[in-house]
Enzyme design. Sequence first.
Site, mmCIF file in Angstrom:
data_model
loop_
_atom_site.group_PDB
_atom_site.id
_atom_site.type_symbol
_atom_site.label_atom_id
_atom_site.label_comp_id
_atom_site.label_asym_id
_atom_site.label_seq_id
_atom_site.Cartn_x
_atom_site.Cartn_y
_atom_site.Cartn_z
ATOM 1 N N CYS A 15 0.830 -1.203 0.000
ATOM 2 C CA CYS A 15 0.000 0.000 0.000
ATOM 3 C C CYS A 15 0.864 1.252 0.000
ATOM 4 O O CYS A 15 0.347 2.367 0.117
ATOM 5 C CB CYS A 15 -0.933 0.007 1.218
ATOM 6 S SG CYS A 15 -0.073 0.011 2.806
ATOM 7 N N GLU A 25 -1.519 1.346 -4.979
ATOM 8 C CA GLU A 25 -1.147 0.060 -4.395
ATOM 9 C C GLU A 25 -0.600 -0.835 -5.500
ATOM 10 O O GLU A 25 -1.058 -0.780 -6.645
ATOM 11 C CB GLU A 25 -2.344 -0.588 -3.691
ATOM 12 C CG GLU A 25 -2.872 0.296 -2.582
ATOM 13 C CD GLU A 25 -3.627 -0.440 -1.494
ATOM 14 O OE1 GLU A 25 -3.651 -1.685 -1.512
ATOM 15 O OE2 GLU A 25 -4.176 0.248 -0.609
#
Length: 368
Positions: free
Chosen positions: A326, A360
């Site tokens: 992330c 991400e």
Amino acid sequence: MALYRVNTDDYPQQLQNKAERLREAYSKFTDLEPELFPSPPIHYRLRAEFKVWHEGGVANYAMYRQGEHKKPFIIDEFTVGSELMNQLMPKVLAAVNNSELLRKRLFSAEFLTTLSGDALITLIYHKKLDESWEQEAKTLQEQLGFPILGRSRKQKVVLERDFVNEKLDIDGKTYQYKQVEGSFTQPNGEICRSMIQWARSACGDGDGDGDGDGDLLELYCGNGNLTIPLSEKFRKVLATEISKVSVNSAQENIANNQITNLDVVRLSSEEFTQAIDKVRPFRRLADIDLDSYNFSTVLVDPPRAGLDEDTCAMVARFPRILYISCNPETQLENLESLTKTHRIERFALFDQFPYTEHTETGLLLVKK
């Protein structure tokens, strides 16, 4: 009043801009073009938290603009939220404004929804919640057809349940998940599904050599979101997670999905590194024979801080590394060491939060 809307016409170009920035950032390590997994342009967020702003005896939902944490703006529509969330928001607000017990000292409202149509509403207060509040909340719960949860300092009032039930269709099979309020769940359900499908594809038959006898180690497994659909690709799976709530949810989800080759243990990545290196024993691993595993793949989906130095060195021993991140910045830092032993074979961009700078990524690294 303000409508929290986005310009969907801009989305394709915004996604391409993200892909170009990502390609440039990773060019030191790979020439691959990132596989793009776009989000639905609207109604993609399954969970959201709103400040409740009181003015003139009326409560409204409010949010803060980025960088302006002292200037909330009132909203009456949240188009990035799921359709179910948008159906529930005005009903909850109307009930709050019709009841002094529900409205008084209410400062936040959280909505947790699922792709399969379940929801949980959490009302958070600056006051102790008593039986009178519970009765009002139960009435609202009956009107909505979904559970209400009350929270205040050192108090949690569960009227029916503190979780939602999700069902995800992945590659022709339906997986069930219990998602507990307050624990981590993927906010974008369709991107979550894309991420699982991509990870299954990247794993292939589980070991990359065609005989399917490899085992999987997963660190930071959460409630088993990725672990459970990946388990059928491997002979055995061992997953670790530090959160007690997530471990308990994962174990329930394993049982509900009738998975028999997967064990979850409550260990941090640092602790597991110590365990596999036999630095010290852990009672939580008393029933696990680490030597019985033939780990061919390690899956890591760490928090924003990325992998610590020892964990990074440990995962570098595995033939295949599936690294979902992330935070590309910390993933790039980890790649400085991981690419000394591995090459990148798959590269993906998952647009979890469209219309933002957030990106991400997914990488499959294979031993050189």
